[in-house]
Motif scaffolding. Sequence first.
Motif, short mmCIF file in Angstrom:
data_model
loop_
_atom_site.label_atom_id
_atom_site.label_comp_id
_atom_site.label_asym_id
_atom_site.label_seq_id
_atom_site.Cartn_x
_atom_site.Cartn_y
_atom_site.Cartn_z
N GLY A 110 6.13 37.64 20.70
CA GLY A 110 6.80 36.59 21.77
C GLY A 110 5.88 35.44 22.33
O GLY A 110 6.47 35.23 22.48
N LYS A 113 4.24 32.44 18.75
CA LYS A 113 3.38 32.28 16.81
C LYS A 113 3.56 31.84 15.53
O LYS A 113 3.78 30.76 15.45
N THR A 114 5.09 32.90 15.45
CA THR A 114 5.74 32.33 13.74
C THR A 114 6.42 30.81 13.84
O THR A 114 6.13 29.69 12.85
N LYS A 119 5.35 25.12 12.98
CA LYS A 119 5.87 23.87 13.14
C LYS A 119 4.24 23.18 13.18
O LYS A 119 4.64 21.71 11.83
N ARG A 141 5.90 44.55 12.58
CA ARG A 141 7.49 43.73 12.15
C ARG A 141 8.88 44.27 11.81
O ARG A 141 8.18 43.09 10.39
N THR A 248 2.08 27.24 24.60
CA THR A 248 4.11 26.91 23.88
C THR A 248 4.65 27.21 25.25
O THR A 248 3.98 27.49 26.36
N ARG A 249 5.98 27.10 25.12
CA ARG A 249 7.06 27.10 26.17
C ARG A 249 6.83 25.84 27.36
O ARG A 249 6.77 26.84 28.77
N ASP A 251 7.61 22.86 28.12
CA ASP A 251 9.15 22.57 28.03
C ASP A 251 9.59 23.12 29.23
O ASP A 251 10.48 23.04 30.36
N VAL A 275 6.71 22.29 23.04
CA VAL A 275 7.90 21.41 24.34
C VAL A 275 9.43 22.11 23.25
O VAL A 275 9.83 20.99 24.69
P1 GDP Z 1 5.95 35.60 17.94
O1 GDP Z 1 6.71 36.53 18.44
O2 GDP Z 1 4.85 34.96 18.66
O3 GDP Z 1 5.88 35.29 16.27
O4 GDP Z 1 7.17 34.14 18.96
P2 GDP Z 1 8.18 33.74 17.63
O5 GDP Z 1 7.52 32.63 16.56
O6 GDP Z 1 8.96 34.28 16.78
O7 GDP Z 1 8.97 32.67 19.20
C1 GDP Z 1 9.54 33.32 20.05
C2 GDP Z 1 10.69 32.31 20.78
O8 GDP Z 1 10.07 31.65 21.40
C3 GDP Z 1 11.57 32.04 19.35
O9 GDP Z 1 13.00 32.71 20.33
C4 GDP Z 1 10.95 30.57 19.21
O10 GDP Z 1 11.98 29.42 19.41
C5 GDP Z 1 10.75 30.50 20.87
N1 GDP Z 1 9.69 29.29 21.18
C6 GDP Z 1 8.35 29.30 20.33
N2 GDP Z 1 7.70 27.78 20.74
C7 GDP Z 1 8.88 27.50 21.65
C8 GDP Z 1 8.42 25.98 22.96
O11 GDP Z 1 7.26 25.61 22.58
N3 GDP Z 1 9.45 26.16 24.09
C9 GDP Z 1 10.76 26.72 24.14
N4 GDP Z 1 11.23 27.03 24.82
N5 GDP Z 1 10.22 27.80 22.74
C10 GDP Z 1 9.94 28.37 22.90
#
Ligand code: GDP
Length: 296
Positions: A110, A113-114, A119, A141, A248-249, A251, A275
């Motif tokens: 969450g 990472k993916t 990106k 998962r 991440t996030r 933004d 972002v």
């Molecule tokens: P993982 O479980 O770590 O692989 O997470 P995911 O790559 O599946 O990302 C989880 C959610 O976070 C997805 O809906 C992505 O689009 C969102 N997300 C990832 N990076 C960012 C970011 O920098 N900003 C925002 N707003 N959402 C992000």
Amino acid sequence: MFEKLSDRLGGVFDRLRGRGALNEQDVREAMREVRVALLEADVALPVVRDFVEKVTEKSVGQSVLKSVTPGQQVVKIVNDQLTEMLGSEASELNIAVAPPAVIMMVGLQGSGKTTTTAKIAKLLKGKQNKKVLMASLDVNRPAAQEQLATLGKQVEVTTLPIIEGQQPVEIAKRALQAAKLQSFDVVMLDTAGRLHVDQQLMDEMRAVAKVSTPHEVLLVVDSLTGQDAVNVAKNFGEQVDLTGIVLTRMDGDARGGAALSMRAVTGKPIKFAGVGEKLDQIEPFHPERVAGRILG
Ligand code: GDP
């Protein structure tokens, strides 16, 4: 993300600049306000203490207070110290090696990472013209491997074909072999995330690192989780040699403290900031630009 902190600091510095002369007392008072502003932004306490101490020490020197524009100079000292806290220089990815360069992505489920893997692959392909292979090592998962394949199609980067039932270490070996045979420049290994830091995750991550000897191990952390993000980074850093952090996030409207504490607490450079959700919404992390943004 830094709007509130920026507003608070802006107020303090406007007052400092507005005065012709400054004495030590004025500086100490301003630093008390800076301290509160940083703590309210959720910056870790030891980091705040160190920051305020260094700025005060540099500012109360006679050459600063006796200068024509003491307020201006104090603000410059704050700016420099903030940049240093964030890591001073932008750090490039270490991929100028005999190919394939291996980038291992780690982090909690969450964290983004993916998405971040795709990106960065897109960045390397577009900006640096690299031939990139991505492989998902997340066998826990459901649909994690398919998620990376889907993202791969969107950014037009090859993903390693999925073999049902294959375990992470074997997938990593297969990815490296495929990269060598097919002359890929970069292999990105998207390791499994868990909801919490646990030993199984760490053991698996170390086993993958052992067989793939990565040039970069990037930890992806969600900046919205505040101090938790810093703790996660500390935990991972104790288990594996991290070469950098991706926040991440950025933004979102978190208070920003995680971003500000991360470098000082973990000693690891922040390499990228996510972002947004779109696959081009990632930026190399430039400490001096971020400091500039915070101080307006
Ligand atoms: P993982 O479980 O770590 O692989 O997470 P995911 O790559 O599946 O990302 C989880 C959610 O976070 C997805 O809906 C992505 O689009 C969102 N997300 C990832 N990076 C960012 C970011 O920098 N900003 C925002 N707003 N959402 C992000």
